[in-house]
Write an enzyme that holds these catalytic residues in place. Structure first.
Site, PDB file in Angstrom:
ATOM      1  N   CYS A 109     -17.174  23.313 -29.224  1.00 46.74           N
ATOM      2  CA  CYS A 109     -16.822  22.403 -30.320  1.00 46.74           C
ATOM      3  C   CYS A 109     -16.424  21.024 -29.811  1.00 46.74           C
ATOM      4  O   CYS A 109     -16.033  20.852 -28.652  1.00 46.74           O
ATOM      5  CB  CYS A 109     -15.672  22.994 -31.136  1.00 46.74           C
ATOM      6  SG  CYS A 109     -15.437  22.193 -32.730  1.00 46.74           S
ATOM      7  N   ASP A 138      -7.248  30.015 -35.503  1.00 44.58           N
ATOM      8  CA  ASP A 138      -6.845  28.989 -34.554  1.00 44.58           C
ATOM      9  C   ASP A 138      -5.328  28.965 -34.477  1.00 44.58           C
ATOM     10  O   ASP A 138      -4.635  29.550 -35.324  1.00 44.58           O
ATOM     11  CB  ASP A 138      -7.389  27.632 -35.048  1.00 44.58           C
ATOM     12  CG  ASP A 138      -7.404  26.546 -33.975  1.00 44.58           C
ATOM     13  OD1 ASP A 138      -7.867  25.429 -34.276  1.00 44.58           O
ATOM     14  OD2 ASP A 138      -6.942  26.814 -32.843  1.00 44.58           O
TER      15      ASP A 138
HETATM   16  O1  LIG Z   1     -11.400  19.378 -32.239  1.00 41.61           O
HETATM   17  C1  LIG Z   1     -10.697  18.600 -32.910  1.00 41.61           C
HETATM   18  O2  LIG Z   1     -10.366  17.471 -32.512  1.00 41.61           O
HETATM   19  C2  LIG Z   1     -10.229  19.008 -34.276  1.00 41.61           C
HETATM   20  C3  LIG Z   1      -9.512  18.088 -35.044  1.00 41.61           C
HETATM   21  C4  LIG Z   1      -9.084  18.468 -36.320  1.00 41.61           C
HETATM   22  C5  LIG Z   1      -9.379  19.717 -36.842  1.00 41.61           C
HETATM   23  C6  LIG Z   1     -10.104  20.641 -36.080  1.00 41.61           C
HETATM   24  C7  LIG Z   1     -10.531  20.283 -34.800  1.00 41.61           C
HETATM   25  N1  LIG Z   1     -11.232  21.179 -34.022  1.00 41.61           N
HETATM   26  C8  LIG Z   1     -11.621  22.431 -34.608  1.00 41.61           C
HETATM   27  C9  LIG Z   1     -12.178  23.439 -33.699  1.00 41.61           C
HETATM   28  O3  LIG Z   1     -12.941  24.293 -34.141  1.00 41.61           O
HETATM   29  C10 LIG Z   1     -11.642  23.530 -32.293  1.00 41.61           C
HETATM   30  O4  LIG Z   1     -12.675  24.021 -31.450  1.00 41.61           O
HETATM   31  C11 LIG Z   1     -10.470  24.522 -32.326  1.00 41.61           C
HETATM   32  O5  LIG Z   1      -9.410  23.917 -33.022  1.00 41.61           O
HETATM   33  C12 LIG Z   1     -10.049  24.928 -30.930  1.00 41.61           C
HETATM   34  O6  LIG Z   1      -9.706  23.785 -30.181  1.00 41.61           O
HETATM   35  P1  LIG Z   1      -9.119  23.988 -28.677  1.00 41.61           P
HETATM   36  O7  LIG Z   1      -7.782  24.698 -28.839  1.00 41.61           O
HETATM   37  O8  LIG Z   1      -9.006  22.602 -28.154  1.00 41.61           O
HETATM   38  O9  LIG Z   1     -10.113  24.826 -27.919  1.00 41.61           O
END
Ligand SMILES: O=C(O)c1ccccc1NCC(=O)[C@H](O)[C@H](O)COP(=O)(O)O
Length: 223
Positions: free
Chosen positions: A10, A140
């Site tokens: 992502c 999440d």
């Molecule tokens: O990725 C972002 O910046 C984000 C911002 C606002 C809402 C959602 C967002 N990401 C969503 C996703 O699906 C991410 O992959 C998920 O939150 C996991 O992130 P991480 O903990 O950094 O792997």
């Protein structure tokens, strides 16, 4: 049975990162259309990323509290195949936005420590009952800024009967994804921070290591 955990990378913003993710074996890529995110991609830039994809890779468009009109305008430029609602949207708002572009959607649920498993089962059932466009829950961690926080939540809060239908997300990396797959056995895993050099800029080696770790966990479960 040969169970293969699906993998979503992502927060992509560069063509080379899209190509790296696909070549490493990702099943899906996520494009963030939330302007306050450091991983935000403009719809026109997103359309160029989508154009770089081969067939059979799911493109997930990620929204936070967008109106159906905003979703329609973005999808008109960037034809994502699946929507992900990651804000404070109600069931009705998710269903209306998904209907407006006739796309399936996943609902992100940010897991807080005081959550009970039964609540999650009911929450998912509400979405299943509300729309045949509902495609599943992405679980999440509860972080500021809605997501992309690089924070892990307590996976033991996930009901065993729900695990085969969820996308597990939140603070995953090559260091913990093997344990995550073995403990939770989710339908899919999702990662952003854990494979980055900087927000929105992915590290090709980390993507490859992450996907290899998921495949090794799958193999160990099939033995
Ligand atoms: O990725 C972002 O910046 C984000 C911002 C606002 C809402 C959602 C967002 N990401 C969503 C996703 O699906 C991410 O992959 C998920 O939150 C996991 O992130 P991480 O903990 O950094 O792997």
């Amino acid at each position: 049975m040969n169970s293969r955990t699906r993998i979503k990378i992502c927060g992509l913003s560069r063509v080379e990162d899209v190509q790296t993710a696909v070549e490493a074996g990702a099943d899906a890529i996520g494009l963030v259309f939330y302007a306050k995110s450091p991983r935000y991609v403009e719809p026109d830039a997103a359309s160029r990323l989508i154009a770089a994809l081969p067939p059979f890779v799911t493109v997930v468009g990620l929204f936070v509290n967008a109106t159906p009109r905003q979703v329609q305008e973005i999808v008109a430029h960037a034809p994502v195949s699946l929507l992900q609602f990651h804000g404070d949207e109600t069931v009705d708002q998710c269903c209306e936005a998904a209907r407006s572009v006739n796309r399936p959607f996943t609902r992100a649920f940010r897991v807080s420590a005081d959550m009970r498993g039964a609540d999650l089962l009911k929450y998912e059932q509400n979405y299943r009952d509300a729309s045949n466009l509902f495609s599943g829950l992405l679980l999440d961690a509860f972080v500021d800024g809605y997501g992309g926080g690089g924070k892990v939540f307590d996976w033991s809060l996930i009901p065993k009967e729900l695990a085969p239908r969820v996308v597990l997300s939140g603070g995953l990396s090559v260091q913990n994804v093997t344990e995550a797959v073995r403990q939770v056995r989710p339908y899919a895993v999702d990662v952003s921070s854990g494979v980055e050099m900087a927000k929105g800029i992915k590290n090709p080696a980390r993507i490859a290591e992450f996907i290899r770790a998921v495949r090794q966990a799958d193999s160990s479960l099939d033995e």
